[in-house]
Design a protein around this motif. Sequence first.
Motif, PDB file in Angstrom:
ATOM      1  N   ASP A 187       4.283  -8.102  73.864  1.00  0.00           N
ATOM      2  CA  ASP A 187       4.493  -8.377  75.085  1.00  0.00           C
ATOM      3  C   ASP A 187       6.121  -8.046  75.153  1.00  0.00           C
ATOM      4  O   ASP A 187       6.875  -8.238  76.297  1.00  0.00           O
ATOM      5  CB  ASP A 187       4.719 -10.006  75.411  1.00  0.00           C
ATOM      6  CG  ASP A 187       3.105 -10.363  75.544  1.00  0.00           C
ATOM      7  OD1 ASP A 187       2.429  -9.360  75.783  1.00  0.00           O
ATOM      8  OD2 ASP A 187       2.829 -11.372  74.871  1.00  0.00           O
ATOM      9  N   ARG A 189       8.787  -9.115  73.587  1.00  0.00           N
ATOM     10  CA  ARG A 189       9.864 -10.328  73.193  1.00  0.00           C
ATOM     11  C   ARG A 189      10.244 -10.014  71.872  1.00  0.00           C
ATOM     12  O   ARG A 189       9.643  -9.699  70.899  1.00  0.00           O
ATOM     13  CB  ARG A 189       8.948 -11.583  73.015  1.00  0.00           C
ATOM     14  CG  ARG A 189       8.514 -12.089  74.529  1.00  0.00           C
ATOM     15  CD  ARG A 189       7.895 -13.472  74.659  1.00  0.00           C
ATOM     16  NE  ARG A 189       8.536 -14.333  73.937  1.00  0.00           N
ATOM     17  CZ  ARG A 189       9.540 -15.047  74.853  1.00  0.00           C
ATOM     18  NH1 ARG A 189       9.628 -14.938  76.136  1.00  0.00           N
ATOM     19  NH2 ARG A 189      10.344 -16.067  74.039  1.00  0.00           N
ATOM     20  N   LYS A 212      14.581 -10.516  79.567  1.00  0.00           N
ATOM     21  CA  LYS A 212      13.927  -9.685  79.478  1.00  0.00           C
ATOM     22  C   LYS A 212      14.719  -8.318  79.603  1.00  0.00           C
ATOM     23  O   LYS A 212      14.543  -7.259  80.329  1.00  0.00           O
ATOM     24  CB  LYS A 212      12.921  -9.447  80.541  1.00  0.00           C
ATOM     25  CG  LYS A 212      11.821 -10.563  80.428  1.00  0.00           C
ATOM     26  CD  LYS A 212      10.663 -10.299  81.309  1.00  0.00           C
ATOM     27  CE  LYS A 212       9.779 -11.397  81.206  1.00  0.00           C
ATOM     28  NZ  LYS A 212       8.583 -11.225  82.212  1.00  0.00           N
ATOM     29  N   THR A 233       2.573   0.567  75.243  1.00  0.00           N
ATOM     30  CA  THR A 233       2.040  -0.463  74.361  1.00  0.00           C
ATOM     31  C   THR A 233       0.713  -0.601  74.257  1.00  0.00           C
ATOM     32  O   THR A 233       0.075  -0.775  73.114  1.00  0.00           O
ATOM     33  CB  THR A 233       2.579  -1.882  74.786  1.00  0.00           C
ATOM     34  OG1 THR A 233       2.586  -2.169  76.121  1.00  0.00           O
ATOM     35  CG2 THR A 233       4.115  -1.751  74.361  1.00  0.00           C
TER      36      THR A 233
END
Length: 555
Positions: A187, A189, A212, A233
């Motif tokens: 994600d 992070r 972010k 991704t």
Amino acid sequence: MHEIASVTLHNEMDLILANKRSMRLAELAGLSLAAQTTFATAVSEVSRYAIERGLDACLTLYITDSNESVQSLVAQIARGRFFISNHDDEAFEYARRLVNDLLITDTAKGSQITLRCHLHNNRKISSARAEQWSKQFVSEPPVSPYDEIKRKNAQLLELSERLRESEQHYRSLTDSLPVMIFTADVDGRLTYANERLIHYTGQSIKTLNQTKWQSITHEDDFDRVRAVWAAATPAGRPFQYELRLKEATTDDYLWHMVWVTTDTATHEPQWTGIIVNIHAQKLIEQTLSDNKELKYAKQQLEKYQRELESSIRELNRSNTELSQFAYIASHDLQEPLRKIQAFGDVLLAQYSTQLDASGADVLHRMQNSANRMQHLVKDLLTFSRLTTRPQSLRPLDLNQILTDVLSDLEVTISDKQASISIEPLPTLPGDPLQLRQLFQNLLSNALKFAHTDRLPAIKVLSTMVSAGQLPTTVSLHNHRPYYALVVADNGIGLDEKYSERIFQLFQRLHNRRQYEGTGMGLAICKKVAENHGGTIAVHSQVGEGTTMTVYLPAD
């Protein structure tokens, strides 16, 4: 086959590396310069095809075993899941003509392109020699700063992969490197950031995850970067992008290149990123781009200069023709007129008693027409001289010029019983003949168009005007001081809807029987004003008189 070198194909810089690696291998293999260039060109064409279509490919260079009947240089482009839909693409056709063999192999995993260039049978490359060349390619100095960054990137990614299971060792190593390194989950992070990244951004991993990265990413780059992550991704493929990151100590946004790769073999895929400062490189690219724009602007300027020179030549030709017309008007046209007038005078003097009333009227009409044409030719000659004659501007006392004009108009002023009020006029740079013509035409008009119910009253004055007082309908050099020269009368006036028309050639507002003239007087006045860097304007009401204002620069 013996692997010698490889190049990932992402951008134009990788294309340059592919060309140089191919050229170098062909040189080591003993090919002629022409053969080296041919092999490298074929490899470049196919590599460009892969880059332009975003195939995420990798070029690998080999040498076949020496025990083969014909030993060859081999270039293979593969990696990832990409498929070639058109085997007859122009790039492949061109490359086929340059190498001994080009083969495109399609499998369920994707396409693979293989190029072969045969070596001479009398020159065999042993396995030991091939191994030596492979090490040589690794140890050779980088061919460009990009190559150096790419090698460091590859080395760092390799180190990151090796040290992933040893977190402490990984941290110690990455903190010592002169680049920013991070790891992130699927994600995006952050799960790790080295000390250099924390120091540069001035924010912790927790804060970066909360925002972010928006708080340190330039607003023009943020949405684009997020889109790159979102697209890359799910496919699990490596990617890269450029963005501007804010430095905590200076609040300056500097350009960085980010390379991101992933290990999909683990249960939870981890993304590893390396961030390199490329601000200096971007400044150089911008400078080169500016130089290209400057070069283009120079080319455009040269083009406009040529067009201007052509226009000037055409204008000079037109002026020459106008000068020739002025000569004709002053000589060839006036001479026949003088003869017509002379013959008319003879008829009037010697034969008028022999003519009846109708014949005498025709003769008078002929004389009047000849006189009007003579005045028209003279006015045309005056106007053409204003266009073609070069000016010699010098300081002029307008009071003296006005005195001379009033002397010339003395008889008319007396006949009309006109009163003329004059205030002191300034000294201005100008052409004496043209300014005299200007005042003479303006005063003649004021006397000519007098009202029948009152004696003519004419005022001549001047005043310095500011930029805000200049006419809004004309574009003058508003940073220069101007004088407004005013000639006001109490004559018949005119409707201001004709304020533009009266300054055009041959334009008359009244019948010739009412007021004589050629319709060129005010056109000459406007030309004189423009020749002196100024303009002329009119303010009038029917039956209330007319005010002519000439604006001339004071210096």
